[in-house]
Design an enzyme around this catalytic site. Sequence first.
Site, PDB file in Angstrom:
ATOM      1  N   LYS A  22       0.845  -1.217   0.000  1.00  0.00           N
ATOM      2  CA  LYS A  22       0.000   0.000   0.000  1.00  0.00           C
ATOM      3  C   LYS A  22       0.872   1.255   0.000  1.00  0.00           C
ATOM      4  O   LYS A  22       0.698   2.138  -0.834  1.00  0.00           O
ATOM      5  CB  LYS A  22      -0.908   0.024   1.242  1.00  0.00           C
ATOM      6  CG  LYS A  22      -1.573   1.361   1.462  1.00  0.00           C
ATOM      7  CD  LYS A  22      -2.475   1.372   2.666  1.00  0.00           C
ATOM      8  CE  LYS A  22      -1.889   2.002   3.903  1.00  0.00           C
ATOM      9  NZ  LYS A  22      -1.645   3.448   3.869  1.00  0.00           N
ATOM     10  N   ASN A  23       1.820   1.319   0.934  1.00  0.00           N
ATOM     11  CA  ASN A  23       2.626   2.540   1.025  1.00  0.00           C
ATOM     12  C   ASN A  23       3.609   2.657  -0.133  1.00  0.00           C
ATOM     13  O   ASN A  23       4.227   3.707  -0.327  1.00  0.00           O
ATOM     14  CB  ASN A  23       3.374   2.584   2.364  1.00  0.00           C
ATOM     15  CG  ASN A  23       2.424   2.828   3.525  1.00  0.00           C
ATOM     16  OD1 ASN A  23       1.237   3.061   3.322  1.00  0.00           O
ATOM     17  ND2 ASN A  23       2.940   2.762   4.750  1.00  0.00           N
ATOM     18  N   ARG A  92      -4.639  10.083   3.770  1.00  0.00           N
ATOM     19  CA  ARG A  92      -3.396  10.790   4.050  1.00  0.00           C
ATOM     20  C   ARG A  92      -2.541  10.974   2.789  1.00  0.00           C
ATOM     21  O   ARG A  92      -1.918  12.016   2.577  1.00  0.00           O
ATOM     22  CB  ARG A  92      -2.629   9.981   5.100  1.00  0.00           C
ATOM     23  CG  ARG A  92      -1.195  10.373   5.315  1.00  0.00           C
ATOM     24  CD  ARG A  92      -1.074  11.594   6.168  1.00  0.00           C
ATOM     25  NE  ARG A  92       0.280  12.115   6.160  1.00  0.00           N
ATOM     26  CZ  ARG A  92       0.616  13.290   6.659  1.00  0.00           C
ATOM     27  NH1 ARG A  92      -0.266  14.061   7.202  1.00  0.00           N
ATOM     28  NH2 ARG A  92       1.865  13.698   6.607  1.00  0.00           N
ATOM     29  N   CYS A 116      -5.534   7.997   9.075  1.00  0.00           N
ATOM     30  CA  CYS A 116      -5.845   7.407  10.373  1.00  0.00           C
ATOM     31  C   CYS A 116      -5.703   8.425  11.494  1.00  0.00           C
ATOM     32  O   CYS A 116      -4.917   9.364  11.397  1.00  0.00           O
ATOM     33  CB  CYS A 116      -4.881   6.263  10.654  1.00  0.00           C
ATOM     34  SG  CYS A 116      -5.192   4.839   9.660  1.00  0.00           S
ATOM     35  N   ARG A 121      -0.379  14.968  12.341  1.00  0.00           N
ATOM     36  CA  ARG A 121       0.371  14.641  11.128  1.00  0.00           C
ATOM     37  C   ARG A 121       0.599  15.919  10.308  1.00  0.00           C
ATOM     38  O   ARG A 121      -0.012  16.125   9.266  1.00  0.00           O
ATOM     39  CB  ARG A 121      -0.357  13.567  10.321  1.00  0.00           C
ATOM     40  CG  ARG A 121      -0.441  12.261  11.101  1.00  0.00           C
ATOM     41  CD  ARG A 121      -1.005  11.137  10.305  1.00  0.00           C
ATOM     42  NE  ARG A 121      -0.019  10.468   9.477  1.00  0.00           N
ATOM     43  CZ  ARG A 121      -0.214   9.293   8.889  1.00  0.00           C
ATOM     44  NH1 ARG A 121      -1.338   8.667   9.036  1.00  0.00           N
ATOM     45  NH2 ARG A 121       0.723   8.756   8.147  1.00  0.00           N
ATOM     46  N   ASP A 124       4.595  20.395   7.539  1.00  0.00           N
ATOM     47  CA  ASP A 124       5.512  21.536   7.452  1.00  0.00           C
ATOM     48  C   ASP A 124       6.800  21.194   6.697  1.00  0.00           C
ATOM     49  O   ASP A 124       7.326  22.021   5.947  1.00  0.00           O
ATOM     50  CB  ASP A 124       5.835  22.054   8.872  1.00  0.00           C
ATOM     51  CG  ASP A 124       6.348  20.946   9.784  1.00  0.00           C
ATOM     52  OD1 ASP A 124       5.714  19.873   9.846  1.00  0.00           O
ATOM     53  OD2 ASP A 124       7.389  21.136  10.428  1.00  0.00           O
ATOM     54  N   ASP A 304       4.172   1.167  12.118  1.00  0.00           N
ATOM     55  CA  ASP A 304       2.968   0.524  11.574  1.00  0.00           C
ATOM     56  C   ASP A 304       2.735  -0.851  12.182  1.00  0.00           C
ATOM     57  O   ASP A 304       1.608  -1.336  12.193  1.00  0.00           O
ATOM     58  CB  ASP A 304       3.089   0.378  10.055  1.00  0.00           C
ATOM     59  CG  ASP A 304       3.008   1.714   9.369  1.00  0.00           C
ATOM     60  OD1 ASP A 304       1.902   2.229   9.219  1.00  0.00           O
ATOM     61  OD2 ASP A 304       4.062   2.248   9.010  1.00  0.00           O
ATOM     62  N   ARG A 396      -8.880  -0.224   4.246  1.00  0.00           N
ATOM     63  CA  ARG A 396      -8.048   0.802   3.613  1.00  0.00           C
ATOM     64  C   ARG A 396      -6.719   0.201   3.176  1.00  0.00           C
ATOM     65  O   ARG A 396      -6.109   0.683   2.213  1.00  0.00           O
ATOM     66  CB  ARG A 396      -7.764   1.946   4.592  1.00  0.00           C
ATOM     67  CG  ARG A 396      -8.938   2.880   4.825  1.00  0.00           C
ATOM     68  CD  ARG A 396      -8.473   4.117   5.563  1.00  0.00           C
ATOM     69  NE  ARG A 396      -7.187   4.544   5.057  1.00  0.00           N
ATOM     70  CZ  ARG A 396      -6.181   4.994   5.800  1.00  0.00           C
ATOM     71  NH1 ARG A 396      -6.314   5.125   7.088  1.00  0.00           N
ATOM     72  NH2 ARG A 396      -5.038   5.334   5.249  1.00  0.00           N
TER      73      ARG A 396
HETATM   74  C1  UD1 Z   1       4.319   7.137   6.219  1.00  0.00           C
HETATM   75  C2  UD1 Z   1       3.426   5.931   6.074  1.00  0.00           C
HETATM   76  C3  UD1 Z   1       2.941   5.471   7.430  1.00  0.00           C
HETATM   77  C4  UD1 Z   1       4.116   5.240   8.366  1.00  0.00           C
HETATM   78  C5  UD1 Z   1       5.009   6.473   8.414  1.00  0.00           C
HETATM   79  C6  UD1 Z   1       6.283   6.261   9.218  1.00  0.00           C
HETATM   80  C7  UD1 Z   1       2.384   6.156   3.896  1.00  0.00           C
HETATM   81  C8  UD1 Z   1       1.119   6.381   3.152  1.00  0.00           C
HETATM   82  N1  UD1 Z   1       2.302   6.247   5.237  1.00  0.00           N
HETATM   83  O1  UD1 Z   1       3.509   8.187   6.767  1.00  0.00           O
HETATM   84  O2  UD1 Z   1       2.215   4.255   7.261  1.00  0.00           O
HETATM   85  O3  UD1 Z   1       3.627   4.967   9.661  1.00  0.00           O
HETATM   86  O4  UD1 Z   1       5.405   6.839   7.078  1.00  0.00           O
HETATM   87  O5  UD1 Z   1       7.000   5.168   8.728  1.00  0.00           O
HETATM   88  O6  UD1 Z   1       3.413   5.871   3.324  1.00  0.00           O
HETATM   89  N2  UD1 Z   1       6.261  14.960  10.538  1.00  0.00           N
HETATM   90  C9  UD1 Z   1       6.347  16.313  10.804  1.00  0.00           C
HETATM   91  N3  UD1 Z   1       6.252  17.188   9.759  1.00  0.00           N
HETATM   92  C10 UD1 Z   1       6.087  16.767   8.462  1.00  0.00           C
HETATM   93  C11 UD1 Z   1       6.005  15.390   8.206  1.00  0.00           C
HETATM   94  C12 UD1 Z   1       6.104  14.509   9.277  1.00  0.00           C
HETATM   95  O7  UD1 Z   1       6.487  16.733  11.953  1.00  0.00           O
HETATM   96  O8  UD1 Z   1       6.020  17.622   7.557  1.00  0.00           O
HETATM   97  C13 UD1 Z   1       6.331  13.995  11.671  1.00  0.00           C
HETATM   98  C14 UD1 Z   1       4.999  13.263  11.869  1.00  0.00           C
HETATM   99  O9  UD1 Z   1       4.121  13.998  12.694  1.00  0.00           O
HETATM  100  C15 UD1 Z   1       5.423  11.966  12.502  1.00  0.00           C
HETATM  101  C16 UD1 Z   1       6.793  11.710  11.863  1.00  0.00           C
HETATM  102  O10 UD1 Z   1       7.238  12.963  11.333  1.00  0.00           O
HETATM  103  O11 UD1 Z   1       5.591  12.139  13.884  1.00  0.00           O
HETATM  104  C17 UD1 Z   1       6.767  10.640  10.777  1.00  0.00           C
HETATM  105  O12 UD1 Z   1       5.978  11.069   9.720  1.00  0.00           O
HETATM  106  P1  UD1 Z   1       6.262  10.623   8.213  1.00  0.00           P
HETATM  107  O13 UD1 Z   1       7.530   9.832   8.133  1.00  0.00           O
HETATM  108  O14 UD1 Z   1       6.159  11.833   7.358  1.00  0.00           O
HETATM  109  O15 UD1 Z   1       5.054   9.650   7.940  1.00  0.00           O
HETATM  110  P2  UD1 Z   1       4.034   9.689   6.750  1.00  0.00           P
HETATM  111  O16 UD1 Z   1       4.725   9.943   5.463  1.00  0.00           O
HETATM  112  O17 UD1 Z   1       2.885  10.544   7.137  1.00  0.00           O
END
Ligand code: UD1
Length: 426
Positions: A22-23, A92, A116, A121, A124, A304, A396
């Site tokens: 999925k990811n 997301r 989720c 999330r 920035d 995850d 999902r």
């Molecule tokens: C992706 C995965 C999700 C997985 C996560 C971490 C997909 C669709 N989802 O989510 O299943 O759990 O990676 O392996 O691929 N953060 C910030 N600012 C940002 C972006 C992230 O502060 O701009 C923080 C988030 O709040 C969180 C952490 O960074 O605490 C990890 O987020 P991120 O690695 O970006 O996860 P996703 O890409 O949302």
Amino acid sequence: MSVIRIQGLQRLHGEISIQGSKNGVLPVMAAALLHSGIVVIKNVPVIQDVFCMMDILESLGCRCCLEGHTLILDTRGLCCWQVPEEEGRRMRSSVMLLGPLLGRLHQVSTCYPGGCSIGRRPIDLHLSALEQMGAKICGDEERVEAFAGKLCGTDIRLCFPSVGATENILMAAVAAEGITRIYGAAMEPEIEVLCRFLETLGAKIDGIGTGFLQVHGGRTLHDGEFVVPGDRIVAGTYLGAVMAAGGDVCLLGAPADHMGETLDAARKAGCVIEWKENRLCAKMDGRPRPVSLSTGPYPEFSTDLQSVMLAVSCVASGESKIQENVFEERFATAGELIRLGAEIRIERGTAFVRGKYPLRGNCVQAFDLRGGAALVVAALAAEGESQIHDCFYICRGYEDICRDLTAAGARLSFKGDEIGYEENTV
Ligand code: UD1
């Protein structure tokens, strides 16, 4: 209403085919927009998030045709840069469209992404990186708007290896003029999947598989065909199912190369694991040993799979300790596990679990995708019948968790009218 009914205490035995990631597939679908032409994606998981992304791409002017597990995307008609509100909030991964739409149409408007309820999330890091590449970001509390007459390659340092931000930067960088260097890039296997797909279309990227990526932007892209690898999180979920229920199961198409931390944790808990090529076999006798783990960016233990290991630890032969470092609300499922008889105490981002076996069947509720799957795993080790409500969350990301676990002898069935599934017998 969508409910999974489970009759627990059945040892598992058999083979389960692991669906495509999925990811992996969602950013690949978004990245296809960078090219005007035809892209064929194989081993696509047939899940709600893929349908949602198809709806979004179609509303932007693309044509999507899913036949079996093959998705044909015709991106020549892309004309709209406004991501529709409803689908954007539902998933997301709609945030993944920022980079490719900016790259191809030079503008994008999307709502803050849904997904989720596992904690804050923010995006920035995505927005700041796109700004550094020349985009002008505006909008309000509801929507993000971005414009870029021209994206320019630059050096970007991520203070946290965000998966989504790394993916957005990669996609924007392929369209940008010049070289983009990403320092502190996420190293999750799904980043490599996206890089390999972009290469298939003609992009040039150095450092794939490392925390430093260098993209040579502005190259002409061409049509391409790509195969999505197996889903490491789904494979890890079914490994958790074997650990909780006991038995021996072979997972076909599991990407064992990218499951190091999961396999280590499973082995420490007493699971015997062997794998050859893409066949990963797991055998579990007796209760799992207590678990001690802490989540983090790859190659650390995946957030995850934290909920699934929490479910496994509920039936372990002692006290487990599980620390969540990525998403603060990933422990929402703990309350439902307690309703199944588990003993869990949460203190400052750490779950302390006193294992007991068996759990007892009850009606519980899924709050998020992986937490929902974890409830299925726990219910396999519960006496009597369990019912998991709101399991549309599970759909999902899992093609058909009932079909898969039934193939290994578990007794469970799905009833969900609003997403078109038919009831099958326990
Ligand atoms: C992706 C995965 C999700 C997985 C996560 C971490 C997909 C669709 N989802 O989510 O299943 O759990 O990676 O392996 O691929 N953060 C910030 N600012 C940002 C972006 C992230 O502060 O701009 C923080 C988030 O709040 C969180 C952490 O960074 O605490 C990890 O987020 P991120 O690695 O970006 O996860 P996703 O890409 O949302």
